[in-house]
Design a protein around this motif. Structure first.
Motif, PDB file in Angstrom:
ATOM      1  N   PHE A 395       0.826  -1.213   0.000  1.00 22.08           N
ATOM      2  CA  PHE A 395       0.000   0.000   0.000  1.00 22.08           C
ATOM      3  C   PHE A 395       0.859   1.261   0.000  1.00 22.08           C
ATOM      4  CE2 PHE A 395      -3.192  -2.992   1.792  1.00 22.08           C
ATOM      5  CZ  PHE A 395      -4.161  -2.802   0.821  1.00 22.08           C
ATOM      6  N   TRP A 396       2.094   1.166   0.512  1.00 16.15           N
ATOM      7  CA  TRP A 396       2.963   2.342   0.596  1.00 16.15           C
ATOM      8  C   TRP A 396       3.566   2.701  -0.762  1.00 16.15           C
ATOM      9  CZ3 TRP A 396       2.881   5.166   5.044  1.00 16.15           C
ATOM     10  CH2 TRP A 396       2.201   4.551   6.103  1.00 16.15           C
ATOM     11  N   GLY A 397       3.388   1.824  -1.761  1.00 19.64           N
ATOM     12  CA  GLY A 397       3.805   2.154  -3.111  1.00 19.64           C
ATOM     13  C   GLY A 397       2.646   2.759  -3.909  1.00 19.64           C
ATOM     14  N   VAL A 398       1.415   2.588  -3.407  1.00 19.35           N
ATOM     15  CA  VAL A 398       0.236   3.106  -4.106  1.00 19.35           C
ATOM     16  C   VAL A 398       0.061   4.602  -3.790  1.00 19.35           C
ATOM     17  CG1 VAL A 398      -2.266   2.840  -4.408  1.00 19.35           C
ATOM     18  CG2 VAL A 398      -0.846   0.825  -3.961  1.00 19.35           C
ATOM     19  N   ALA A 399       0.156   4.935  -2.522  1.00  9.74           N
ATOM     20  CA  ALA A 399       0.099   6.351  -2.099  1.00  9.74           C
ATOM     21  C   ALA A 399       0.837   6.459  -0.767  1.00  9.74           C
ATOM     22  CB  ALA A 399      -1.335   6.821  -1.963  1.00  9.74           C
ATOM     23  N   ARG A 400       1.206   7.690  -0.382  1.00  8.23           N
ATOM     24  CA  ARG A 400       2.074   7.844   0.789  1.00  8.23           C
ATOM     25  C   ARG A 400       1.334   7.722   2.124  1.00  8.23           C
ATOM     26  NH1 ARG A 400       4.174  12.121  -2.531  1.00  8.23           N
ATOM     27  NH2 ARG A 400       3.437  13.774  -1.140  1.00  8.23           N
ATOM     28  N   HIS A 401      -0.012   7.812   2.095  1.00  6.80           N
ATOM     29  CA  HIS A 401      -0.776   7.712   3.356  1.00  6.80           C
ATOM     30  C   HIS A 401      -2.055   6.918   3.137  1.00  6.80           C
ATOM     31  CE1 HIS A 401       1.630  10.448   5.803  1.00  6.80           C
ATOM     32  NE2 HIS A 401       1.831  11.106   4.681  1.00  6.80           N
ATOM     33  N   LEU A 402      -1.916   5.734   2.527  1.00  7.17           N
ATOM     34  CA  LEU A 402      -3.135   4.968   2.249  1.00  7.17           C
ATOM     35  C   LEU A 402      -3.807   4.477   3.546  1.00  7.17           C
ATOM     36  CD1 LEU A 402      -3.929   4.895  -0.694  1.00  7.17           C
ATOM     37  CD2 LEU A 402      -3.633   2.448  -0.653  1.00  7.17           C
ATOM     38  N   ASN A 403      -3.040   4.448   4.644  1.00  6.77           N
ATOM     39  CA  ASN A 403      -3.674   4.107   5.932  1.00  6.77           C
ATOM     40  C   ASN A 403      -4.721   5.164   6.294  1.00  6.77           C
ATOM     41  OD1 ASN A 403      -1.576   5.951   6.291  1.00  6.77           O
ATOM     42  ND2 ASN A 403      -0.966   5.176   8.300  1.00  6.77           N
ATOM     43  N   TYR A 404      -4.460   6.434   5.992  1.00  5.49           N
ATOM     44  CA  TYR A 404      -5.446   7.488   6.256  1.00  5.49           C
ATOM     45  C   TYR A 404      -6.645   7.326   5.307  1.00  5.49           C
ATOM     46  CZ  TYR A 404      -1.783  10.112   8.831  1.00  5.49           C
ATOM     47  OH  TYR A 404      -0.820  10.518   9.707  1.00  5.49           O
ATOM     48  N   ALA A 460       9.052  11.450  -5.269  1.00  8.44           N
ATOM     49  CA  ALA A 460       9.095  11.287  -6.728  1.00  8.44           C
ATOM     50  C   ALA A 460       8.683   9.860  -7.098  1.00  8.44           C
ATOM     51  CB  ALA A 460      10.494  11.592  -7.245  1.00  8.44           C
ATOM     52  N   THR A 461       9.048   8.900  -6.258  1.00  8.42           N
ATOM     53  CA  THR A 461       8.688   7.498  -6.528  1.00  8.42           C
ATOM     54  C   THR A 461       7.211   7.235  -6.237  1.00  8.42           C
ATOM     55  OG1 THR A 461      10.899   6.964  -5.759  1.00  8.42           O
ATOM     56  CG2 THR A 461       9.429   5.103  -6.084  1.00  8.42           C
ATOM     57  N   VAL A 462       6.719   7.812  -5.141  1.00  9.47           N
ATOM     58  CA  VAL A 462       5.295   7.634  -4.787  1.00  9.47           C
ATOM     59  C   VAL A 462       4.677   9.041  -4.776  1.00  9.47           C
ATOM     60  CG1 VAL A 462       3.682   6.636  -3.107  1.00  9.47           C
ATOM     61  CG2 VAL A 462       5.988   5.697  -3.304  1.00  9.47           C
ATOM     62  N   PRO A 463       4.178   9.499  -5.917  1.00  4.19           N
ATOM     63  CA  PRO A 463       3.834  10.925  -6.034  1.00  4.19           C
ATOM     64  C   PRO A 463       2.555  11.367  -5.311  1.00  4.19           C
ATOM     65  CG  PRO A 463       3.586   9.799  -8.153  1.00  4.19           C
ATOM     66  CD  PRO A 463       4.075   8.776  -7.195  1.00  4.19           C
ATOM     67  N   TYR A 464       1.640  10.444  -4.986  1.00  7.87           N
ATOM     68  CA  TYR A 464       0.369  10.896  -4.409  1.00  7.87           C
ATOM     69  C   TYR A 464       0.285  10.610  -2.920  1.00  7.87           C
ATOM     70  CZ  TYR A 464      -0.934  11.814  -9.163  1.00  7.87           C
ATOM     71  OH  TYR A 464      -0.957  12.328 -10.423  1.00  7.87           O
ATOM     72  N   ARG A 465      -0.479  11.470  -2.225  1.00 11.89           N
ATOM     73  CA  ARG A 465      -0.598  11.333  -0.774  1.00 11.89           C
ATOM     74  C   ARG A 465      -1.720  10.384  -0.372  1.00 11.89           C
ATOM     75  NH1 ARG A 465       0.082  17.211  -1.160  1.00 11.89           N
ATOM     76  NH2 ARG A 465       2.108  17.740  -0.282  1.00 11.89           N
ATOM     77  N   LEU A 466      -2.963  10.755  -0.739  1.00  6.34           N
ATOM     78  CA  LEU A 466      -4.109   9.988  -0.244  1.00  6.34           C
ATOM     79  C   LEU A 466      -4.875   9.249  -1.337  1.00  6.34           C
ATOM     80  CD1 LEU A 466      -5.630  12.603   2.266  1.00  6.34           C
ATOM     81  CD2 LEU A 466      -4.416  10.521   2.857  1.00  6.34           C
ATOM     82  N   LEU A 467      -4.988   9.894  -2.498  1.00  6.91           N
ATOM     83  CA  LEU A 467      -5.770   9.293  -3.589  1.00  6.91           C
ATOM     84  C   LEU A 467      -4.923   9.231  -4.848  1.00  6.91           C
ATOM     85  CD1 LEU A 467      -9.253  11.043  -3.243  1.00  6.91           C
ATOM     86  CD2 LEU A 467      -8.726   8.646  -2.805  1.00  6.91           C
ATOM     87  N   PRO A 468      -4.504   8.034  -5.287  1.00  7.02           N
ATOM     88  CA  PRO A 468      -3.653   7.941  -6.473  1.00  7.02           C
ATOM     89  C   PRO A 468      -4.287   8.676  -7.659  1.00  7.02           C
ATOM     90  CG  PRO A 468      -3.926   5.793  -5.444  1.00  7.02           C
ATOM     91  CD  PRO A 468      -4.821   6.725  -4.715  1.00  7.02           C
ATOM     92  N   GLY A 469      -3.505   9.511  -8.333  1.00  4.28           N
ATOM     93  CA  GLY A 469      -3.974  10.242  -9.500  1.00  4.28           C
ATOM     94  C   GLY A 469      -4.675  11.547  -9.167  1.00  4.28           C
ATOM     95  N   ILE A 470      -5.023  11.765  -7.901  1.00  3.66           N
ATOM     96  CA  ILE A 470      -5.789  12.972  -7.546  1.00  3.66           C
ATOM     97  C   ILE A 470      -5.047  13.852  -6.520  1.00  3.66           C
ATOM     98  CG2 ILE A 470      -7.969  13.842  -6.577  1.00  3.66           C
ATOM     99  CD1 ILE A 470      -9.259  11.250  -7.698  1.00  3.66           C
ATOM    100  N   PHE A 471      -4.679  13.296  -5.378  1.00  2.00           N
ATOM    101  CA  PHE A 471      -4.046  14.112  -4.321  1.00  2.00           C
ATOM    102  C   PHE A 471      -2.932  13.340  -3.636  1.00  2.00           C
ATOM    103  CE2 PHE A 471      -4.044  15.368   0.264  1.00  2.00           C
ATOM    104  CZ  PHE A 471      -3.517  16.656   0.097  1.00  2.00           C
TER     105      PHE A 471
END
Ligand code: NDP
Length: 471
Positions: A395-404, A460-471
């Motif tokens: 999950f940490w490769g999908v977005a930087r805070h997918l736990n949130y 740069a490797t994992v560009p999104y915070r909460l929602l891949p492609g959006i934020f």
């Protein structure tokens, strides 16, 4: 450890005249006018915000706008509303005192036995993170046990003993609110006085010279009485969170009493929130290493917040459903259940993956593969260089805070269970979105300061915070 980074960390002095480095999380060292204004606003108005929500349910069937419209158009006055508000009662004081004392007893005097027979559960005496002054506190992790005993007694009473009605919490909800406020302010005031007169770890205190900021954000890091009574763990993890599921059960009992049945929406809210609460207790040892315990000082923000904000505002959905017994269609109920379960799964697995990765120093499997990581380094205040790794698998490769993100999906599910009739039950998702987005930005600011260029490589490797492609 985490608060000792050197990047942009000017030194200030504590009252002992000892220089300390400024951290990037928890309370600040200098208060700007905006922070001060926010602090004073919250100290003055947060209790009224909570009161407004609860009063709106009690007097206006959970409409948030009608009280304002009534006051604006002269149909009601503040005095009328106040006159209809139940006052504090002797019964509520007794109930609340008994409740908090019982939780103190379970927390302080009953060493954990759950870890002896529950496979996979980590309880008993555990160590917390290293504090900025280098202290490692020991904790008696016995929250699951406290939750189980409390709920066992609740069900024994409901189905066998009948000492009190299961609607007791709902029936005394506003009188109990006054008691919770008294405890919230009392414990915060005590913590402030204690931090000056008899601090637990003087080196771990933070001061700003501003009374209101000190009161709100706390001075002491881990105030304790005796060896084991830790204010932060007790107030964060006992009277409010153990009560959360009991409060929901009491709301369900009230629905049963009023309408002769419990709606599927009420069952959904009870089940989904119970999973979240149980998860907290099952993972209490992990919780000792989260931002709440590792970086926040103990002041009004935690003391009052845990006593009042959490039990009163996190349970609004159940309260709303007492006044508006929503029966969801089966597809809607199933959809909401799935959203809640998938959200919970993402929340739990993301937290688990990071924990596993850090505990094993990357010698583990994530999604069946050896995890990928970004090697990074930072320099602590004593000038020592340290190495760390940022996980970029699972999950940490999908977005930087997918736990949130998972947490937010679960929060949305509780709110959707209440249907679309009113805004009030949606307070939770609005609040959690603001809380976790702000937390995400604060955490990233801290990590950027800590890891510098390495953090840039990670983003740069994992560009999104909460929602891949959006934020
Ligand atoms: P996290 O568990 O996300 O921890 C953030 C820290 O993890 C960072 O400061 C960094 O610390 C480390 N980190 C960040 N990225 C990586 C990575 N890729 N690999 C390894 N380590 C990394 O935050 P919280 O402690 O805030 O949250 C814990 C849980 O609690 C969350 O699931 C959140 O949803 C939940 N929560 C719930 C609340 C509620 O009221 N219901 C309130 C707040 C949180 P380091 O310095 O060690 O590198």
């Amino acid at each position: 450890m985490a608060s000792k980074f050197q990047h942009n960390t000017p030194k200030t002095k504590n009252p002992n005249g000892k220089a300390e480095s400024q951290g990037q999380w928890g309370r600040a060292w200098e208060v700007d006018w905006f922070s001060l204004a926010s602090v004073i606003f919250l100290l003055l108005f947060a209790p009224f915000i909570v009161y407004y929500f609860i009063m709106a349910c009690d007097q206006y069937s959970c409409s948030l706008t009608t009280p304002i419209v009534d006051i604006a158009t002269g149909r009601a006055s503040l005095a009328d509303i106040w006159a209809k508000t139940p006052p504090v009662t002797a019964k509520a004081v007794q109930l609340y005192t008994l409740w908090v004392s019982f939780q103190v007893v379970l927390y302080s005097w009953l060493p954990d036995f759950c870890h002896r027979f529950l496979p996979g559960y980590v309880g008993g005496v555990q160590e917390g993170a290293v504090t900025p002054a280098g202290v490692v506190n020991k904790y008696e992790v016995n929250g699951l046990q406290a939750w189980l005993i409390t709920h066992l007694l609740w069900f024994l009473n409901a189905y066998l003993l009948s000492w009190f009605s299961p609607t007791i919490i709902f029936d005394n909800w506003i009188p109990l609110l006054w008691c919770a406020n008294i405890l919230g302010y009392a414990v915060s005031t005590f913590a402030l006085i204690k931090s000056y007169l008899f601090p637990t770890s003087a080196e771990d205190r933070k001061f700003t010279g501003n009374f209101f900021y000190n009161y709100m954000m706390g001075i002491e890091f881990n105030p304790r009485i005796g060896k084991w009574f830790d204010f932060k763990l007790f107030f964060n993890g006992r009277p409010g969170i153990v009560a959360w599921t009991l409060i929901n059960l009491s709301f369900a009992a009230k629905q049963q009493e009023l309408y002769g049945h419990v709606t599927n929406s009420m069952i959904l809210v009870n089940v989904l929130q119970a999973i979240y609460v149980l998860d907290f207790f099952w993972n209490e040892t992990w919780y000792l290493k989260t931002i709440d315990i590792c970086h926040d000082h103990f002041g009004w923000y935690l003391g009052w917040g845990d006593c009042v904000w959490l039990p009163y505002l996190y349970t609004l959905q159940g309260l709303y459903l007492v006044y508006h017994p929503v029966q969801l269609s089966t597809p809607n109920a199933v959809g909401i259940l799935l959203l809640g379960l998938v959200g919970y799964y993402i929340f739990r697995m993301a937290n688990h993956q990071k924990d596993l990765f850090r505990r094993t120093d990357g010698r583990c499997l994530i999604w069946g593969k050896k995890p990928k990581a970004i090697e990074c380094s930072y320099t602590s205040a004593d000038g020592q260089k340290h190495h760390s790794k940022l996980l970029v698998s699972g999950f940490w490769g999908v977005a930087r805070h997918l736990n949130y993100t998972g947490d937010l999906m679960g929060s949305l599910a509780y709110c959707l269970a209440c249907g679309g009739g009113h805004l009030l039950p949606y307070f939770y998702i609005i609040y959690m979105t603001i809380l976790l987005t702000h937390r995400c930005l604060r955490d990233e600011h801290r990590c950027a300061n800590k890891y510098g260029r390495d953090w840039e490589r990670y983003t740069a490797t994992v560009p999104y915070r909460l929602l891949p492609g959006i934020f």
